[in-house]
Structures are given as structure tokens and as C-alpha cells.
Design an enzyme around this catalytic site. Structure first.
Site, PDB file in Angstrom:
ATOM      1  N   LYS A 151       0.883  -1.177   0.000  1.00  0.00           N
ATOM      2  CA  LYS A 151       0.000   0.000   0.000  1.00  0.00           C
ATOM      3  C   LYS A 151       0.919   1.226   0.000  1.00  0.00           C
ATOM      4  O   LYS A 151       1.407   1.658   1.045  1.00  0.00           O
ATOM      5  CB  LYS A 151      -0.888  -0.025   1.259  1.00  0.00           C
ATOM      6  CG  LYS A 151      -2.216   0.686   1.137  1.00  0.00           C
ATOM      7  CD  LYS A 151      -2.141   2.132   0.722  1.00  0.00           C
ATOM      8  CE  LYS A 151      -1.797   3.074   1.845  1.00  0.00           C
ATOM      9  NZ  LYS A 151      -1.555   4.480   1.386  1.00  0.00           N
TER      10      LYS A 151
ATOM     11  N   GLU B 272      -0.570   7.540  -1.246  1.00  0.00           N
ATOM     12  CA  GLU B 272      -1.530   7.996  -2.252  1.00  0.00           C
ATOM     13  C   GLU B 272      -1.077   9.293  -2.921  1.00  0.00           C
ATOM     14  O   GLU B 272      -1.662   9.725  -3.906  1.00  0.00           O
ATOM     15  CB  GLU B 272      -2.917   8.178  -1.607  1.00  0.00           C
ATOM     16  CG  GLU B 272      -3.020   9.254  -0.526  1.00  0.00           C
ATOM     17  CD  GLU B 272      -2.571   8.801   0.862  1.00  0.00           C
ATOM     18  OE1 GLU B 272      -1.633   7.989   0.971  1.00  0.00           O
ATOM     19  OE2 GLU B 272      -3.159   9.285   1.854  1.00  0.00           O
TER      20      GLU B 272
ATOM     21  N   SER C  25       5.145   8.591   9.347  1.00  0.00           N
ATOM     22  CA  SER C  25       5.316   9.505  10.477  1.00  0.00           C
ATOM     23  C   SER C  25       5.113   8.760  11.806  1.00  0.00           C
ATOM     24  O   SER C  25       4.456   7.712  11.851  1.00  0.00           O
ATOM     25  CB  SER C  25       4.313  10.651  10.353  1.00  0.00           C
ATOM     26  OG  SER C  25       3.004  10.125  10.326  1.00  0.00           O
TER      27      SER C  25
ATOM     28  N   CYS D  92      13.725  11.139   5.845  1.00  0.00           N
ATOM     29  CA  CYS D  92      13.719  10.814   7.272  1.00  0.00           C
ATOM     30  C   CYS D  92      15.127  10.838   7.837  1.00  0.00           C
ATOM     31  O   CYS D  92      15.309  10.817   9.043  1.00  0.00           O
ATOM     32  CB  CYS D  92      13.106   9.449   7.504  1.00  0.00           C
ATOM     33  SG  CYS D  92      14.105   8.155   6.817  1.00  0.00           S
TER      34      CYS D  92
ATOM     35  N   GLU E 225       8.759  17.510  13.963  1.00  0.00           N
ATOM     36  CA  GLU E 225       9.389  17.110  12.705  1.00  0.00           C
ATOM     37  C   GLU E 225       8.776  17.977  11.610  1.00  0.00           C
ATOM     38  O   GLU E 225       7.579  17.866  11.334  1.00  0.00           O
ATOM     39  CB  GLU E 225       9.135  15.627  12.403  1.00  0.00           C
ATOM     40  CG  GLU E 225       9.841  15.206  11.118  1.00  0.00           C
ATOM     41  CD  GLU E 225       9.489  13.789  10.656  1.00  0.00           C
ATOM     42  OE1 GLU E 225       8.335  13.349  10.828  1.00  0.00           O
ATOM     43  OE2 GLU E 225      10.384  13.131  10.089  1.00  0.00           O
TER      44      GLU E 225
HETATM   45  P1  NAD Z   1       2.382   9.284   6.768  1.00  0.00           P
HETATM   46  O1  NAD Z   1       2.548   8.705   8.109  1.00  0.00           O
HETATM   47  O2  NAD Z   1       1.427  10.407   6.588  1.00  0.00           O
HETATM   48  O3  NAD Z   1       1.906   8.151   5.718  1.00  0.00           O
HETATM   49  C1  NAD Z   1       2.578   6.907   5.630  1.00  0.00           C
HETATM   50  C2  NAD Z   1       1.599   5.861   5.133  1.00  0.00           C
HETATM   51  O4  NAD Z   1       0.537   5.736   6.080  1.00  0.00           O
HETATM   52  C3  NAD Z   1       0.961   6.209   3.799  1.00  0.00           C
HETATM   53  O5  NAD Z   1       0.866   5.045   3.017  1.00  0.00           O
HETATM   54  C4  NAD Z   1      -0.408   6.741   4.195  1.00  0.00           C
HETATM   55  O6  NAD Z   1      -1.396   6.507   3.224  1.00  0.00           O
HETATM   56  C5  NAD Z   1      -0.715   5.976   5.466  1.00  0.00           C
HETATM   57  N1  NAD Z   1      -1.541   6.747   6.406  1.00  0.00           N
HETATM   58  C6  NAD Z   1      -1.581   8.099   6.545  1.00  0.00           C
HETATM   59  N2  NAD Z   1      -2.450   8.442   7.516  1.00  0.00           N
HETATM   60  C7  NAD Z   1      -2.965   7.293   8.004  1.00  0.00           C
HETATM   61  C8  NAD Z   1      -3.920   6.994   9.026  1.00  0.00           C
HETATM   62  N3  NAD Z   1      -4.496   7.964   9.739  1.00  0.00           N
HETATM   63  N4  NAD Z   1      -4.210   5.710   9.275  1.00  0.00           N
HETATM   64  C9  NAD Z   1      -3.627   4.732   8.563  1.00  0.00           C
HETATM   65  N5  NAD Z   1      -2.729   4.953   7.573  1.00  0.00           N
HETATM   66  C10 NAD Z   1      -2.391   6.209   7.301  1.00  0.00           C
HETATM   67  O7  NAD Z   1       3.842   9.696   6.252  1.00  0.00           O
HETATM   68  P2  NAD Z   1       4.231  10.489   4.936  1.00  0.00           P
HETATM   69  O8  NAD Z   1       3.852  11.916   5.099  1.00  0.00           O
HETATM   70  O9  NAD Z   1       3.794   9.755   3.726  1.00  0.00           O
HETATM   71  O10 NAD Z   1       5.826  10.343   4.992  1.00  0.00           O
HETATM   72  C11 NAD Z   1       6.654  11.197   5.724  1.00  0.00           C
HETATM   73  C12 NAD Z   1       6.952  10.618   7.089  1.00  0.00           C
HETATM   74  O11 NAD Z   1       7.583   9.355   6.957  1.00  0.00           O
HETATM   75  C13 NAD Z   1       7.938  11.466   7.884  1.00  0.00           C
HETATM   76  O12 NAD Z   1       7.511  11.510   9.209  1.00  0.00           O
HETATM   77  C14 NAD Z   1       9.241  10.707   7.765  1.00  0.00           C
HETATM   78  O13 NAD Z   1      10.174  10.930   8.799  1.00  0.00           O
HETATM   79  C15 NAD Z   1       8.758   9.307   7.753  1.00  0.00           C
HETATM   80  N6  NAD Z   1       9.736   8.412   7.160  1.00  0.00           N
HETATM   81  C16 NAD Z   1      10.439   7.587   7.996  1.00  0.00           C
HETATM   82  C17 NAD Z   1      11.394   6.745   7.482  1.00  0.00           C
HETATM   83  C18 NAD Z   1      12.171   5.828   8.366  1.00  0.00           C
HETATM   84  O14 NAD Z   1      12.837   4.954   7.844  1.00  0.00           O
HETATM   85  N7  NAD Z   1      12.111   5.956   9.678  1.00  0.00           N
HETATM   86  C19 NAD Z   1      11.639   6.722   6.094  1.00  0.00           C
HETATM   87  C20 NAD Z   1      10.881   7.557   5.276  1.00  0.00           C
HETATM   88  C21 NAD Z   1       9.938   8.402   5.824  1.00  0.00           C
END
Ligand code: NAD
Length: 498
Positions: free
Chosen positions: A174, A177, A227, A282, A383
Site C-alpha cells: 500500500k 496515495e 510519520s 527521514c 518534525e
Molecule cells: P504518513 O505517516 O502520513 O503516511 C505513511 C503511510 O501511512 C501512507 O501510506 C499513508 O497513506 C498511510 N496513512 C496516513 N495516515 C494514516 C492513518 N491515519 N491511518 C492509517 N494509515 C495512514 O507519512 P508520509 O507523510 O507519507 O511520509 C513522511 C513521514 O515518513 C515522515 O515523518 C518521515 O520521517 C517518515 N519516514 C520515515 C522513514 C524511516 O525509515 N524511519 C523513512 C521515510 C519516511
């Protein structure tokens, strides 16, 4: 013209009609470039069912067959690297060089998984008791889910998929989006490489799709990256439903600069690690900790480099930093520039006026530098995930270390120094999962594993490398006693010549 982006289920595009869809943007122009289907529970069920049906035959496929598919995929990915990078740039916004770098790091994870026959070797102990032997085997889990973020739409899915399928699992991915096309391209390449239908499925969507996977009885494990609040939620919900979960979260990475460091090297590193990919990494550096007395000189060196940064459409030659992923995210990051000023930090460089080589409607925000940032300011506690870099002052190494260790995140960190003893002490004492010494973004190579500590990782297993093999298998230990009739044993009726 906008294209439709749909699920990939059982080796082909889904042919249904979605109840809900989302807009996908070209961040450099601000225009809608596509519409992505959002999965409902029924599409979640279809994707999981396709994976479950494909699993038994794939589990039983020989290691030679599985590694053959991996080698073919590796060749295809290397050959189509530029095409995938162009897709990433078109939906994420990062500059083409950066997108190509992302695909290169993904290739490392594929290459690691090509060694699966070796990686799955178990242990064997002869004669643990008289004529009793013991051995261990690693078996796949079944259907596993991968849920990935927007910022590495090619690399993060490929941190997990190669190891998962090499170990004999079937996968439902998944992706984010916000930039979903890279995942579809990757699924098509796997199909071209000979991966049987259903072993890899792509399901687009939002919380509905994620919750559907987290609660599905057939899904045995979840690898999540995103996140921290969502990572925590995914970990808690997935484990509550009996799944194995690794959930990698957000970050606030500090770069400590000691007085004896090469300040030009440190300033170059701060700029590339702070503003590369518009800070949407990240492992981006978001806080530079300058240890007295070098603060003023370092701020001056970083500021002067920032003035020359070429911001614009990532497809244009020479651009070093592209737009942010969406308008809403750009506005949110910009609000932190205002919050920093309001909280009393020194605005050393204001990114809001930086010249842009791109369409006016793109989601632009130039690089911003704050100095004299305090631990109570939101630009420090949150962040930001954008091109906003903070400088904090510390009076000593101990004060700098205390700052890093008090932060709730523990993804990456770096120290810049020419003192080997100080560097060694730092790597030993710092409570962070990935540490760089004169290296600002210490992302481990494919044969190590990637993961932070504290609020940057829920679960105990890191991504890719040997941790990935561990995560995607469960071990079984067999204790064996074969009686030998020619030496007075009992003939149990088994064939004698095996
Ligand atoms: P996000 O948490 O908003 O989304 C990540 C995934 O979760 C997506 O597929 C999204 O559709 C899904 N999602 C979003 N809201 C949700 C909810 N309420 N319930 C269930 N699923 C949900 O993150 P993002 O904005 O796409 O990516 C950026 C974040 O990812 C930053 O915080 C970054 O630090 C982190 N990140 C961490 C790493 C790591 O290895 N630690 C690597 C890359 C990115």
C-alpha cells in the site's frame, strides 16, 4: 490530460470502478497529473485473496527459481532506472539526480536478496544425543503487507519487497496515495521478471486500505514506514490483531559539529543533508549543534552556501532542490518559518524569497536557516519535514550529547570532528540507531539494516539486510532420530536408501 492510477491485483491492473479516488499532483507545476483509485474493504479482500492463493506455490518454488526472478528484476530495474526516476520526480518533485540515487539505493536491497539461497541456510547439529540430529529451517510467513510513505516512493517499497518475496512470502503493497505511480511501475517490472501472478499486489488508498490490511486475518506481518503518530498506530493496531509488525517512524536528526571539525566540510554537509530532496527525508539533518566557539563561523559558512542553491523544476538541468510534495505540505512547512520567528529564533536565511526556476504555481519554498534555536520552540520539537534547518549552540561535547539523547526521536545523527577519540565516544554514547562520523546521512548499505531507536521505530526489527530476512521468516527446529536396522534398530518401515 490526467491519467488513472489503479490497483495491481493478481498480475494485472484492477478493472473495477472505485468508490473514492484522490488527486495526484505534479508539484513543480501545481497541476493535477492523475487520479488514483482508493481501495475499499472489497479491494483489500481481493488483493489479500490473490496473495493468499499465490502463496503456496511460491513458498514451494525452489530457491533457484526465486533467485532467478530476483536477478531478472535486478537487471530490469537497472535498465529502467531513468524511467523510474522520471516517475518519482514527476509526482514527488525531487530533482532527477536525487530520484536516480533513490533507485540506486533500492537496487542494493534487491542485490542483497539475490543471495537468498545463502541467506536462508539454517543450522545443523549432529549427535545432540546418540543418533539424534537437530537442524533449523526458516519458513515464510504467508501474506505480508508493506505500507510506505510519500518521500521515497521507489526505495522504501523495495526495502521490503525483495526480501519478503525471496523468503517465499506473498506481498500486498500500500504505497502513499500522494505519489502512487512508482509502485505500479515496480509491480509491472516484477511481472516482466517472471514473478507469478498474485505474489506482489499493489493496493492504493488511505486509512481505509491500511486498516483493512491491519485487521485482515490472512495478513501475517506488516512493514510500515511513515510519520511517528501513524507508525505508533500501525504498530499497536497490527500487534493487537496478532501480526508481526515493524513500524519505522519520523525523525529529528542532529548533526554535532565539534570545534576541531573541518568547517567547510561540515557546512557543505549541512546544506546537502538539510535541503536535499527539500528536506523531505527521514535521514535529513534538521538540527546543527555547533559546539563553542565555532557557531558564528559555521552559520556564516552555511548561509553563504544556501544563497547559491538552484531551486526549481527537478527535470531542469542544474536544479539542486525541487518543490515540496503538495500545496498543503508546503503551507505547513512555511508556517514553521513564521512560528520560528514568533518564538524568537534568529532568522539567518529566509527561504520565502528564494528565486525559483519553475512554474509559478509549483509548491515552492526556498531553504531557511534559523540560529539560536531553543528546545521549547516548535521548530525544534516538531518534525518539519521540509527545507528548514535549525542551528543550536552547545557549550561542550557533553551538552551536545545530552541534547541529542533527550530528543524523543532517534533515527540518524552525525558528528563532525577530526578527533577519533571524540567520535568513538559519540558512537558509543549516543542513543540513535544510525550514526555518521563526518557523514551527514548515514543510511546503511544494503547488507546492513536500517532503523532508528525510540520514537523512530516501533518493533525490534530493522528494515532490509539480515534483519529483513529475520522479519519475513519464522524459524522451525527439527529434532531427528533415524533408527538404523542394520545396527539393531527397529525397522519403522521407512525406505532404507534415503
Ligand atoms: P504518513 O505517516 O502520513 O503516511 C505513511 C503511510 O501511512 C501512507 O501510506 C499513508 O497513506 C498511510 N496513512 C496516513 N495516515 C494514516 C492513518 N491515519 N491511518 C492509517 N494509515 C495512514 O507519512 P508520509 O507523510 O507519507 O511520509 C513522511 C513521514 O515518513 C515522515 O515523518 C518521515 O520521517 C517518515 N519516514 C520515515 C522513514 C524511516 O525509515 N524511519 C523513512 C521515510 C519516511
Amino acid at each position: 490530460m490526467t491519467g488513472r492510477i489503479t490497483h495491481w491485483i493478481n498480475g494485472k491492473p484492477w478493472d473495477g470502478v472505485a468508490e473514492r479516488t484522490g488527486e495526484v499532483y505534479d508539484p513543480a507545476t501545481g497541476k493535477v497529473s492523475g487520479r488514483v483509485d482508493f481501495a475499499s474493504q472489497s479491494e483489500v479482500d481481493s488483493a489479500v485473496a490473490a496473495a493468499a492463493a499465490a502463496f503456496p506455490a511460491w513458498r514451494d518454488a525452489s530457491l533457484a527459481k526465486r533467485s532467478n526472478v530476483l536477478f531478472k528484476f535486478r537487471e530490469l530495474l537497472a535498465a529502467r532506472k531513468d524511467d523510474l526516476a522520471a516517475i518519482v520526480t514527476a509526482e514527488h518533485g525531487k530533482v532527477l539526480d536525487d530520484a536516480a540515487g533513490e533507485v540506486q539505493r533500492a537496487l542494493e536491497a534487491v542485490e542483497f536478496a539475490c543471495g537468498i539461497p545463502h541467506l536462508l541456510k539454517g543450522g545443523f547439529s549432529e549427535n545432540v544425543s546418540t543418533k539424534v540430529d537437530v537442524y533449523s529451517i526458516q519458513q515464510p510467513l504467508g501474506v505480508v503487507a508493506v505500507i510506505s510513505p510519500f518521500n521515497f516512493p521507489a526505495m522504501v517499497p523495495l526495502w521490503f519487497i525483495p526480501n519478503a518475496i525471496a523468503c517465499g512470502n506473498a506481498v500486498v503493497l500500500k504505497p502513499s496515495e500522494k505519489d502512487p505511480s512508482a509502485a505500479v511501475f515496480i509491480a509491472e517490472l516484477w511481472a516482466e521478471a517472471g514473478l507469478p501472478d498474485g505474489v506482489l499486489n499493489v493496493l492504493h488508498g488511505d486509512k481505509v486500505a491500511v486498516d483493512g490490511l491491519l485487521e485482515h486475518r490472512t495478513v501475517k506481518a506488516v512493514s510500515f514506514v511513515g510519520s511517528t503518530p501513524i507508525a505508533r498506530y500501525v504498530y499497536e493496531t497490527g500487534t493487537k490483531h496478532g501480526k508481526r509488525v515493524q513500524a519505522l517512524g519520523g525523525a529529528k536528526n542532529h548533526m554535532v559539529v565539534l570545534p576541531d571539525a573541518d568547517l567547510d566540510l561540515a557546512a557543505d554537509a549541512a546544506v546537502s543533508a538539510g535541503f536535499g530532496s527539500a528536506g523531505e527525508r527521514c535521514m535529513a539533518i534538521s538540527v546543527v549543534v555547533a559546539v563553542d566557539p565555532i557557531g558564528d563561523e559555521l552559520v556564516e559558512k552555511i548561509s553563504s552556501r544556501m544563497a547559491g542553491l538552484h531551486i526549481g523544476d527537478g527535470r531542469r538541468t542544474g536544479c539542486e532542490m525541487g518543490p515540496l510534495v503538495t500545496r498543503a505540505h508546503r503551507d505547513r512547512v512555511e508556517s514553521y518559518v513564521e512560528a520560528g520567528v514568533a518564538s524568537g529564533a534568529t532568522l539567518a536565511v529566509d527561504g520565502r524569497g528564494h528565486p525559483v526556476d519553475g512554474a509559478a504555481e509549483g509548491f515552492w519554498l526556498g531553504p531557511t536557516l534559523f540560529d539560536n534555536v531553543g528546545t521549547d520552540m516548535s521548530i525544534y520539537t516538531d518534525e518539519i519535514f521540509g527545507p528548514v534547518l535549525s542551528v543550536m549552540r552547545a557549550r561542550s561535547y557533553d551538552e551536545a550529547l545530552e541534547l541529542v539523547n533527550s530528543n524523543p526521536y532517534g533515527n540518524g545523527t552525525a558528528i563532525f570532528t577530526n578527533d577519533g577519540g571524540a567520535a568513538r565516544r559519540f558512537q558509543n554514547e549516543v542513543e540513535v540507531g544510525m550514526v555518521g562520523v563526518n557523514v551527514p546521512i548515514p543510511v546503511p548499505v544494503g547488507y546492513y539494516s536500517f532503523g532508528g531507536w525510540k520514537d523512530s521505530l516501533f518493533g525490534d526489527t530493522h528494515a532490509y539486510g539480515t534483519h529483513g530476512i529475520h522479519f519475513f521468516t519464522r524459524s522451525k527446529v527439527v529434532t531427528n532420530r533415524w533408527l538404523d536396522p542394520s545396527h539393531g534398530g527397529v525397522n519403522l518401515g521407512f525406505p532404507r536408501n534415503i
